[in-house]
Design a protein around this motif. Structure first.
Motif, PDB file in Angstrom:
ATOM      1  N   THR A   1       0.847  -1.179   0.000  1.00  0.00           N
ATOM      2  CA  THR A   1       0.000   0.000   0.000  1.00  0.00           C
ATOM      3  C   THR A   1       0.892   1.242   0.000  1.00  0.00           C
ATOM      4  OG1 THR A   1      -0.043   0.074   2.408  1.00  0.00           O
ATOM      5  CG2 THR A   1      -1.804  -1.167   1.324  1.00  0.00           C
ATOM      6  N   VAL A   2       0.369   2.320  -0.522  1.00  0.00           N
ATOM      7  CA  VAL A   2       1.092   3.590  -0.490  1.00  0.00           C
ATOM      8  C   VAL A   2       0.690   4.292   0.802  1.00  0.00           C
ATOM      9  CG1 VAL A   2       1.457   5.802  -1.640  1.00  0.00           C
ATOM     10  CG2 VAL A   2       1.125   3.717  -3.002  1.00  0.00           C
ATOM     11  N   GLY A   3       1.602   4.263   1.787  1.00  0.00           N
ATOM     12  CA  GLY A   3       1.293   4.839   3.091  1.00  0.00           C
ATOM     13  C   GLY A   3       1.349   6.353   3.104  1.00  0.00           C
ATOM     14  N   ASP A   4       2.258   6.922   2.313  1.00  0.00           N
ATOM     15  CA  ASP A   4       2.439   8.374   2.268  1.00  0.00           C
ATOM     16  C   ASP A   4       2.855   8.753   0.850  1.00  0.00           C
ATOM     17  OD1 ASP A   4       3.125  11.028   2.461  1.00  0.00           O
ATOM     18  OD2 ASP A   4       4.548  10.764   4.112  1.00  0.00           O
ATOM     19  N   ALA A   5       1.890   9.145   0.038  1.00  0.00           N
ATOM     20  CA  ALA A   5       2.165   9.468  -1.363  1.00  0.00           C
ATOM     21  C   ALA A   5       3.176  10.602  -1.497  1.00  0.00           C
ATOM     22  CB  ALA A   5       0.868   9.822  -2.085  1.00  0.00           C
ATOM     23  N   GLY A   6       3.313  11.430  -0.481  1.00  0.00           N
ATOM     24  CA  GLY A   6       4.279  12.523  -0.522  1.00  0.00           C
ATOM     25  C   GLY A   6       5.714  12.032  -0.616  1.00  0.00           C
ATOM     26  N   GLN A   7       5.977  10.817  -0.149  1.00  0.00           N
ATOM     27  CA  GLN A   7       7.327  10.260  -0.223  1.00  0.00           C
ATOM     28  C   GLN A   7       7.755   9.955  -1.660  1.00  0.00           C
ATOM     29  OE1 GLN A   7       6.975   6.925   2.460  1.00  0.00           O
ATOM     30  NE2 GLN A   7       7.709   8.133   4.206  1.00  0.00           N
ATOM     31  N   LEU A   8       6.800   9.838  -2.563  1.00  0.00           N
ATOM     32  CA  LEU A   8       7.134   9.571  -3.967  1.00  0.00           C
ATOM     33  C   LEU A   8       7.849  10.766  -4.589  1.00  0.00           C
ATOM     34  CD1 LEU A   8       3.742   7.941  -4.986  1.00  0.00           C
ATOM     35  CD2 LEU A   8       5.913   6.746  -4.658  1.00  0.00           C
ATOM     36  N   GLU A   9       7.616  11.945  -4.035  1.00  0.00           N
ATOM     37  CA  GLU A   9       8.210  13.168  -4.588  1.00  0.00           C
ATOM     38  C   GLU A   9       9.734  13.147  -4.550  1.00  0.00           C
ATOM     39  OE1 GLU A   9       6.423  15.473  -6.177  1.00  0.00           O
ATOM     40  OE2 GLU A   9       4.673  14.212  -5.765  1.00  0.00           O
ATOM     41  N   GLY A  10      10.312  12.431  -3.616  1.00  0.00           N
ATOM     42  CA  GLY A  10      11.767  12.399  -3.499  1.00  0.00           C
ATOM     43  C   GLY A  10      12.433  11.341  -4.362  1.00  0.00           C
ATOM     44  N   LEU A  11      11.656  10.580  -5.109  1.00  0.00           N
ATOM     45  CA  LEU A  11      12.216   9.519  -5.939  1.00  0.00           C
ATOM     46  C   LEU A  11      12.481  10.039  -7.351  1.00  0.00           C
ATOM     47  CD1 LEU A  11       9.897   6.600  -4.753  1.00  0.00           C
ATOM     48  CD2 LEU A  11      12.154   7.246  -3.877  1.00  0.00           C
ATOM     49  N   MET A  12      13.291   9.283  -8.106  1.00  0.00           N
ATOM     50  CA  MET A  12      13.662   9.695  -9.461  1.00  0.00           C
ATOM     51  C   MET A  12      12.686   9.151 -10.491  1.00  0.00           C
ATOM     52  SD  MET A  12      17.779   8.986  -9.383  1.00  0.00           S
ATOM     53  CE  MET A  12      17.775   7.648  -8.173  1.00  0.00           C
ATOM     54  N   ASP A  13      12.535   9.896 -11.604  1.00  0.00           N
ATOM     55  CA  ASP A  13      11.819   9.347 -12.752  1.00  0.00           C
ATOM     56  C   ASP A  13      12.841   8.577 -13.595  1.00  0.00           C
ATOM     57  OD1 ASP A  13      13.298  11.254 -14.127  1.00  0.00           O
ATOM     58  OD2 ASP A  13      11.581  12.514 -14.594  1.00  0.00           O
TER      59      ASP A  13
END
Length: 123
Positions: free
Chosen positions: A100-112
């Protein structure tokens, strides 16, 4: 479906509130022939950056880290019988687990994908 990458060479596909996680083609090339994968059990709570799985190859054993917070909803049972799927289809059928995605805001720090390619080119 957006795909993100970590600097620990995991990829994460996000589809709504569910994320699928695996290791990148670059990572499997560095590890060599995969001989064993230890996956987290469904229901396991994961913390971003914490240990999530273990992958063993003929060269080394390596931890796989959780790219975000969440709870494991499914492990890829196909890897128990055929861990070499990580070598043949690392970014497809060789996925490790869904969470599950617990905190979608954490995706912001990942690379495309472009950012991850540049990262790998700099190694």
């Amino acid at each position: 479906m957006p795909r993100y990458f970590t600097d620990e060479h995991e990829w994460i596909d996000v589809d709504g509130d569910t994320a699928t996680v695996g290791i990148t083609d670059y990572a499997q090339e560095q590890l060599g022939d995969i001989v064993f994968v230890e996956l987290p059990a469904p229901g396991t709570a994961l913390t971003k950056g914490g240990d999530a799985a273990v992958v063993e190859s003929v060269k080394a054993a390596s931890d796989v880290y959780a790219p975000i917070d969440g709870e494991v909803s499914e492990a890829n049972s196909a890897l128990e019988d055929d861990p070499a799927l990580v070598n043949t289809a690392p970014e497809g059928e060789g996925w490790f687990f869904k969470m599950t995605v617990g905190d979608a805001g954490q995706l912001e720090g990942l690379m495309d994908e472009a950012g991850y390619k540049s990262f790998c080119d700099s190694l």
